[in-house]
Scaffold this motif. Structure first.
Motif, PDB file in Angstrom:
ATOM      1  N   TYR A 122      61.681  10.635  31.883  1.00  0.00           N
ATOM      2  CA  TYR A 122      61.328  10.010  30.608  1.00  0.00           C
ATOM      3  C   TYR A 122      61.155   8.502  30.760  1.00  0.00           C
ATOM      4  O   TYR A 122      61.953   7.834  31.429  1.00  0.00           O
ATOM      5  CB  TYR A 122      62.413  10.303  29.569  1.00  0.00           C
ATOM      6  N   GLU A 124      59.466   4.719  28.658  1.00  0.00           N
ATOM      7  CA  GLU A 124      58.998   4.103  27.416  1.00  0.00           C
ATOM      8  C   GLU A 124      57.484   4.242  27.301  1.00  0.00           C
ATOM      9  O   GLU A 124      56.939   4.431  26.219  1.00  0.00           O
ATOM     10  CB  GLU A 124      59.386   2.622  27.372  1.00  0.00           C
ATOM     11  N   ASP A 159      52.978  12.356  23.405  1.00  0.00           N
ATOM     12  CA  ASP A 159      54.203  11.564  23.362  1.00  0.00           C
ATOM     13  C   ASP A 159      55.387  12.521  23.240  1.00  0.00           C
ATOM     14  O   ASP A 159      55.273  13.607  22.678  1.00  0.00           O
ATOM     15  CB  ASP A 159      54.197  10.610  22.158  1.00  0.00           C
ATOM     16  N   GLU A 161      59.938  12.717  22.745  1.00  0.00           N
ATOM     17  CA  GLU A 161      61.093  11.995  22.216  1.00  0.00           C
ATOM     18  C   GLU A 161      62.254  12.131  23.178  1.00  0.00           C
ATOM     19  O   GLU A 161      62.559  13.221  23.662  1.00  0.00           O
ATOM     20  CB  GLU A 161      61.477  12.531  20.843  1.00  0.00           C
ATOM     21  N   TYR A 162      62.902  11.015  23.482  1.00  0.00           N
ATOM     22  CA  TYR A 162      64.066  11.023  24.368  1.00  0.00           C
ATOM     23  C   TYR A 162      65.140  10.145  23.757  1.00  0.00           C
ATOM     24  O   TYR A 162      64.930   8.950  23.536  1.00  0.00           O
ATOM     25  CB  TYR A 162      63.690  10.521  25.766  1.00  0.00           C
ATOM     26  N   LYS A 163      66.274  10.764  23.448  1.00  0.00           N
ATOM     27  CA  LYS A 163      67.396  10.075  22.813  1.00  0.00           C
ATOM     28  C   LYS A 163      66.963   9.314  21.568  1.00  0.00           C
ATOM     29  O   LYS A 163      67.324   8.159  21.353  1.00  0.00           O
ATOM     30  CB  LYS A 163      68.072   9.139  23.819  1.00  0.00           C
ATOM     31  N   GLY A 164      66.136   9.993  20.759  1.00  0.00           N
ATOM     32  CA  GLY A 164      65.731   9.439  19.478  1.00  0.00           C
ATOM     33  C   GLY A 164      64.582   8.468  19.518  1.00  0.00           C
ATOM     34  O   GLY A 164      64.184   7.931  18.475  1.00  0.00           O
ATOM     35  N   LYS A 165      64.002   8.227  20.700  1.00  0.00           N
ATOM     36  CA  LYS A 165      62.906   7.263  20.810  1.00  0.00           C
ATOM     37  C   LYS A 165      61.659   7.930  21.377  1.00  0.00           C
ATOM     38  O   LYS A 165      61.744   8.764  22.270  1.00  0.00           O
ATOM     39  CB  LYS A 165      63.310   6.087  21.704  1.00  0.00           C
ATOM     40  N   LYS A 166      60.505   7.570  20.829  1.00  0.00           N
ATOM     41  CA  LYS A 166      59.228   8.084  21.323  1.00  0.00           C
ATOM     42  C   LYS A 166      58.876   7.411  22.649  1.00  0.00           C
ATOM     43  O   LYS A 166      59.125   6.220  22.845  1.00  0.00           O
ATOM     44  CB  LYS A 166      58.113   7.816  20.308  1.00  0.00           C
TER      45      LYS A 166
END
Length: 215
Positions: A122, A124, A159, A161-166
């Motif tokens: 994962y 950013e 996209d 999601e990983y730990k609440g973030k896209k």
């Protein structure tokens, strides 16, 4: 249009014996595979239960392009098809697409690989240098690991999601003779000295093993 591989993770209902063609779940699963294989742009499918969690089924489908799968989703038959499949599902089914290289990823998904290590990294955003780093690490594996068979990998198109973030994800699939062969390699000096090649950049990673069979 580039070929794309659908990567679906399917949490099966308790007792869903999809391997038994005479069971109700087995009939639903065979119908699912039959319908998918009849679609325009379908190339091949691979499926199997996760070794670490037998209630989770993974389905990989090679398509001529992402558009071919989208056309199937938009077709009149997709609604009833999905509803039928969901009768053997308990939980959230996830579906992504990746551009694997090399394509098709057949060698890593069952033809010569009894078990497949499925790695998801994962980020950013897409990391232009990660492909080459992964190839560097796979070269280390191929030169030092007994029981390694083949590998393929690619960026997920959607996209995630990983730990609440896209963000973005990269999926790598590595074929092995057995889970033990992979675990043995992890104990070697070659692994310990080189694993940071692929661990340094991602925000995180997930790994499991699946025993795939080809459709």
């Amino acid at each position: 249009m580039a070929p794309a591989t659908e990567v679906a993770t399917i949490p099966l209902a308790s007792g869903a014996a999809i391997e038994d063609a005479d069971s109700s779940a087995g009939k639903v699963w065979q119908s699912t595979l039959d319908t998918v294989s009849q679609q325009d742009g379908f190339q091949r499918a691979y499926y199997g239960r996760e070794v670490e969690n037998q209630s989770v089924l993974q389905l990989f489908i090679d398509w001529d392009s992402l558009d071919h799968h989208k056309q199937f989703i938009a077709s009149p038959i997709y609604g009833p098809f999905a509803k039928h499949l969901m009768t053997i599902v308990d939980g959230t089914l996830t579906m992504l697409h990746a551009n694997f290289a090399p394509h098709p990823p057949t060698a890593a998904l069952g033809t010569i690989s009894p078990v497949t290590e499925v790695l998801t990294f994962y980020f950013e955003k897409e990391n232009d240098g990660f492909d080459s780093k992964l190839r560097q690490f796979i070269k280390v594996i191929s030169e030092n690991a007994e029981g390694f068979k083949a590998a393929s990998g690619g960026w997920v198109i959607e996209d995630v999601e990983y730990k609440g973030k896209k963000g973005k994800a990269y999926v790598a699939i590595l074929g092995w003779e057995s889970v033990k062969a992979h675990m043995n390699f992890r104990e070697t000096q070659a692994f310990k000295e080189n694993i940071n090649i692929v661990r340094a950049d991602p925000l995180g990673m997930e790994v499991h093993h699946t025993e795939f069979v080809a459709r």
